[in-house]
Design an enzyme around this catalytic site. Structure first.
Site, mmCIF file in Angstrom:
data_model
loop_
_atom_site.group_PDB
_atom_site.id
_atom_site.type_symbol
_atom_site.label_atom_id
_atom_site.label_comp_id
_atom_site.label_asym_id
_atom_site.label_seq_id
_atom_site.Cartn_x
_atom_site.Cartn_y
_atom_site.Cartn_z
ATOM 1 N N ASP A 92 108.708 105.852 58.595
ATOM 2 C CA ASP A 92 109.656 105.275 59.565
ATOM 3 C C ASP A 92 108.877 104.672 60.744
ATOM 4 O O ASP A 92 107.660 104.791 60.826
ATOM 5 C CB ASP A 92 110.665 106.337 60.035
ATOM 6 N N ASP B 250 106.945 109.861 42.208
ATOM 7 C CA ASP B 250 106.287 108.714 42.849
ATOM 8 C C ASP B 250 107.289 107.567 42.920
ATOM 9 O O ASP B 250 107.179 106.573 42.198
ATOM 10 C CB ASP B 250 105.037 108.309 42.066
ATOM 11 N N GLU C 172 106.889 110.642 51.105
ATOM 12 C CA GLU C 172 106.655 109.873 52.325
ATOM 13 C C GLU C 172 105.178 110.049 52.699
ATOM 14 O O GLU C 172 104.461 110.867 52.105
ATOM 15 C CB GLU C 172 107.578 110.352 53.458
ATOM 16 N N HIS D 79 107.321 106.435 50.227
ATOM 17 C CA HIS D 79 108.418 106.104 51.152
ATOM 18 C C HIS D 79 107.762 105.656 52.444
ATOM 19 O O HIS D 79 107.516 106.452 53.350
ATOM 20 C CB HIS D 79 109.300 107.344 51.360
HETATM 21 O O1 9MR Z 1 113.257 106.837 56.169
HETATM 22 C C1 9MR Z 1 113.549 108.105 56.736
HETATM 23 C C2 9MR Z 1 112.330 108.989 56.672
HETATM 24 O O2 9MR Z 1 111.293 108.465 57.451
HETATM 25 C C3 9MR Z 1 112.676 110.404 57.099
HETATM 26 O O3 9MR Z 1 111.600 111.284 56.864
HETATM 27 C C4 9MR Z 1 113.891 110.907 56.349
HETATM 28 C C5 9MR Z 1 114.316 112.300 56.792
HETATM 29 O O4 9MR Z 1 114.617 112.322 58.135
HETATM 30 O O5 9MR Z 1 114.967 110.016 56.492
HETATM 31 C C6 9MR Z 1 114.697 108.719 56.016
HETATM 32 O O6 9MR Z 1 115.807 107.911 56.235
HETATM 33 C C7 9MR Z 1 116.885 108.080 55.348
HETATM 34 C C8 9MR Z 1 118.019 108.804 56.066
HETATM 35 O O7 9MR Z 1 117.653 110.094 56.441
HETATM 36 C C9 9MR Z 1 119.257 108.852 55.190
HETATM 37 N N1 9MR Z 1 119.629 107.513 54.773
HETATM 38 C C10 9MR Z 1 118.582 106.818 54.035
HETATM 39 C C11 9MR Z 1 117.345 106.696 54.909
HETATM 40 C C12 9MR Z 1 116.234 105.918 54.192
HETATM 41 O O8 9MR Z 1 115.981 106.428 52.921
HETATM 42 O O1 9MR Z 2 107.371 116.748 58.377
HETATM 43 C C1 9MR Z 2 108.725 117.014 58.703
HETATM 44 C C2 9MR Z 2 109.204 118.178 57.866
HETATM 45 O O2 9MR Z 2 108.501 119.350 58.215
HETATM 46 C C3 9MR Z 2 110.693 118.366 58.044
HETATM 47 O O3 9MR Z 2 111.133 119.360 57.153
HETATM 48 C C4 9MR Z 2 111.409 117.045 57.797
HETATM 49 C C5 9MR Z 2 112.902 117.128 57.968
HETATM 50 O O4 9MR Z 2 113.226 117.381 59.287
HETATM 51 O O5 9MR Z 2 110.912 116.052 58.676
HETATM 52 C C6 9MR Z 2 109.564 115.776 58.487
HETATM 53 O O6 9MR Z 2 109.157 114.821 59.400
HETATM 54 C C7 9MR Z 2 109.676 113.506 59.255
HETATM 55 C C8 9MR Z 2 110.234 113.120 60.616
HETATM 56 O O7 9MR Z 2 111.359 113.897 60.900
HETATM 57 C C9 9MR Z 2 110.574 111.641 60.697
HETATM 58 N N1 9MR Z 2 109.457 110.839 60.287
HETATM 59 C C10 9MR Z 2 109.006 111.135 58.957
HETATM 60 C C11 9MR Z 2 108.533 112.576 58.888
HETATM 61 C C12 9MR Z 2 107.932 112.889 57.528
HETATM 62 O O8 9MR Z 2 108.877 112.939 56.513
#
Ligand code: 9MR
Ligand code: 9MR
Ligand code: CA
Length: 602
Positions: free
Chosen positions: A198, A568, A577, A523
């Site tokens: 993100d 993957d 991610e 991701h």
């Molecule tokens: O792209 C987002 C990712 O960086 C975060 O780790 C993740 C969890 O917070 O959320 C992703 O965004 C998703 C969102 O939570 C739900 N709708 C789809 C988004 C993209 O896949």
């Molecule tokens: O690394 C984080 C993980 O420990 C948590 O369980 C998860 C859901 O809250 O979020 C991860 O961090 C994400 C962050 O919220 C948004 N940017 C992407 C991070 C990696 O997925």
């Protein structure tokens, strides 16, 4: 093109050549035809091995065992013959596994492992410095995450892209409003690294990331000074790792409110962007709520940075002093506001717009106090920082993660060792004993496991971002090595690097651009949106996550065993991610091992 990329490209070519050769030229004689085929069931570090290291492959599935062979990549020459172990059921899936141990084979070169009835492995190398490119690429991965700046082709190769997110007009969110900065105040907060797949910037996660990268530098300064990354600052007399880290440090400094020393929790869009390139993501951005965890992580990083960058006062005049002043005022804010937790749902009930991006909410703040106190004390040698907290509140030695930073403080106290005052030196024997005890616990029982890696001894290791669990375990083991000079800890650390680069139950190398079967579809918004087949290189996938299918609802998981729950696929933010706090410990582990092998420790 930077070296690491040329290397990656060549490596891809070698794999392609190998595929076509092995398909076209069946060997004569008695060997089974399967030997000509690539098999994903031979799991090993797909990058390679140090000559004197333990060298293992795990062969999964039914086969009659017997001999295995190390061969030249054209399969023509057999250079080593060994015996597979008897089959053993994997602890999670029950799948039969055998181990091929070719540690005794030490000759430098490129090889494949051949198992009759099964096939041949991805090619791998045996040589000194075998992980140098991976370590360098993982630091370069941070360059690719840079916010607010164009990445020109000269540094970024085919992943060149326009600047995204200038962050010169960031709004103060109502949750962050103060008398001097009411809601809607416009701030400038450019630079930094995108957190992950993100486009937001989070102080808490930047905290452990910076702490880990600066620790890597402090523990192995000569080695990291020797790594050239082909970034815009290369050649300026400052190690590239520190130049790259400065890009984020400068952003972090802007996240402090100069009026009170408080630090905003994050700079973010209200909601996650679509799968677009950085320059196409133009929604408004906010700084959101000050918090204790943010202030303390910030204080720790700034105190450590002050120590590290003081050596480069000529190149960066005033920086070390600014960092220390920022650290001190953030610390004072946290002492006055010791329990301001970031609770996104509660906040959203009170303030608009709602914010639904990453929370990084942490309930337990004693470890953040310990880390900040340790760094401030180590840098200033003022006892009052040390005595402000309870350094050893209990017996626990929790592995570092974004929410748990206690050990970062211990690592620093031990590193500074003799230069500490008597107050800090007093507990050092106890802290050292605990660090060694923790490392011993990590090593306990590894050789009885089917994959023989420190990583994955229990299902609990397979959390969101488990690749960072493996890497942080590796760091803990290298810390124990530094205390004891006992090579068993290096062997344990190598087992986890082997895990990350292929010796795992998924068969993937989790570092983009490295290995015969690397993560291809992380991701990661730029990798998804840039129209280029290969993902941005040098990024570490979060990897296997026992609960991933329930967390991201991706439908392409082919297995739900805890050690195999990985896909993957770019839908899978819970298993695939990438994130800065996962890359950083990879940099420490791969770089630290490179540094140690260069000194002959392996
Ligand atoms: O792209 C987002 C990712 O960086 C975060 O780790 C993740 C969890 O917070 O959320 C992703 O965004 C998703 C969102 O939570 C739900 N709708 C789809 C988004 C993209 O896949
Ligand atoms: O690394 C984080 C993980 O420990 C948590 O369980 C998860 C859901 O809250 O979020 C991860 O961090 C994400 C962050 O919220 C948004 N940017 C992407 C991070 C990696 O997925
Ligand atoms: Ca915590």
């Amino acid at each position: 093109m930077p070296n690491s990329m040329i290397k990656t490209a060549l490596y891809g070519l070698a794999v392609a050549v190998l595929f076509s050769c092995s398909g076209l030229k069946p060997e004569s004689g008695t060997r089974a035809p399967q030997q000509q085929q690539l098999s994903g069931n031979i799991r090993l570090n797909q990058v390679g091995f140090y000559p004197n290291a333990t060298k293992l492959a795990v062969v999964v599935g039914d086969n009659s065992g017997g001999k295995f062979f190390v061969k030249s990549t054209d399969l023509q020459k057999t250079l080593y013959t060994g015996q597979l172990t008897e089959p053993k059921a994997n602890e999670f899936s029950g799948r039969p596994t055998r181990v091929a141990d070719f540690s005794a084979f030490t000759a430098a070169g490129s090889y494949v492992l051949v198992v009759p009835e099964v096939g041949h492995s991805y090619p791998f190398e045996i040589k000194q410095n075998v992980h140098r490119e991976a370590a360098a690429a993982a630091i370069k991965g941070f360059y690719f995450q840079r916010v607010s700046v164009e990445l020109p082709e000269r540094y970024a190769g085919q992943w060149a892209r326009p600047a995204g997110h200038p962050d010169k007009n960031v709004l103060v969110h109502p949750s962050a409003a103060s008398a001097q900065r009411p809601a809607g105040t416009v701030l400038s907060s450019p630079r930094g690294w995108y957190d992950a797949g993100d486009y937001n910037k989070y102080i808490v996660n930047s905290g452990i990331t910076m702490g880990t990268l600066l620790a890597a530098y402090e523990d192995f300064p000569e080695y990291f000074a020797s790594l050239e990354l082909n970034i815009p600052e290369s050649g300026n007399g400052v190690p590239d790792l520190l130049d790259e880290s400065l890009w984020n440090l400068r952003w972090m400094l802007t996240m402090q409110d100069p009026h009170d020393g408080g630090v905003y929790h994050k700079l973010t869009n209200p909601a996650f962007d679509g799968m677009v390139m950085p320059d196409a993501a133009t929604n408004p951005r906010y700084v959101v709520q000050k918090g204790t965890a943010a202030a303390l992580d910030f204080a720790a990083v700034m105190a450590q940075a002050s120590r590290v960058y003081r050596t480069y006062s000529r190149e960066y005049p005033g920086l070390a002093d600014s960092c220390l002043a920022a650290a001190t005022s953030a610390w004072q804010w946290a002492r006055k506001n010791p329990a301001v937790r970031y609770e996104q749902d509660t906040m959203n009930k009170q303030f608009k717009p709602e914010v639904t991006t990453g929370a990084y909410g942490d309930r337990e703040l004693s470890d953040e106090f310990i880390w900040a106190a340790a760094e401030l004390y180590a840098t200033t040698k003022q006892d009052s920082f040390y005595t402000a907290v309870n350094m050893l509140p209990d017996q626990n030695m929790p592995l570092p993660s974004w929410a748990q930073v206690r050990l970062l403080g211990y690592y620093t106290l031990v590193r500074l060792g003799d230069s500490l005052t008597p107050v800090g030196r007093k507990a050092l024997p106890e802290i050292k004993a605990r660090m060694v005890g923790m490392a011993d616990a990590l090593l306990d029982g590894v050789d009885a496991r089917t994959y023989r890696t420190v990583m994955g001894k229990t299902e609990k290791d397979y959390v969101w971002g488990s690749s960072a669990v493996a890497a942080n375990q590796g760091i803990a083991l290298l810390q124990a090595y530094r205390l004891t000079n006992d090579k068993k800890y290096i062997r344990g650390a190598v087992s986890n690097l082997d895990y990350l680069l292929g010796r795992n139950a998924t068969g993937y190398s989790f570092l983009t651009g490295f290995g015969g079967k690397p993560t291809l579809h992380p991701h990661h918004r730029p990798s998804i949106a840039d129209g280029i087949a290969d993902p941005v290189p040098g990024l570490l996938s979060g990897g296997t996550n026992a609960r991933a299918d329930k967390q991201d609802n991706c439908t392409t998981y082919s297995s739900t065993f805890p050690d195999e729950m990985y896909t993957d696929d770019d839908c899978s933010y819970a298993s695939n991610e990438i994130a800065i706090n996962w890359n950083a410990p990879f940099v420490y582990l791969a770089g630290g091992l490179e540094a140690l092998q260069a000194k002959g420790a392996l």
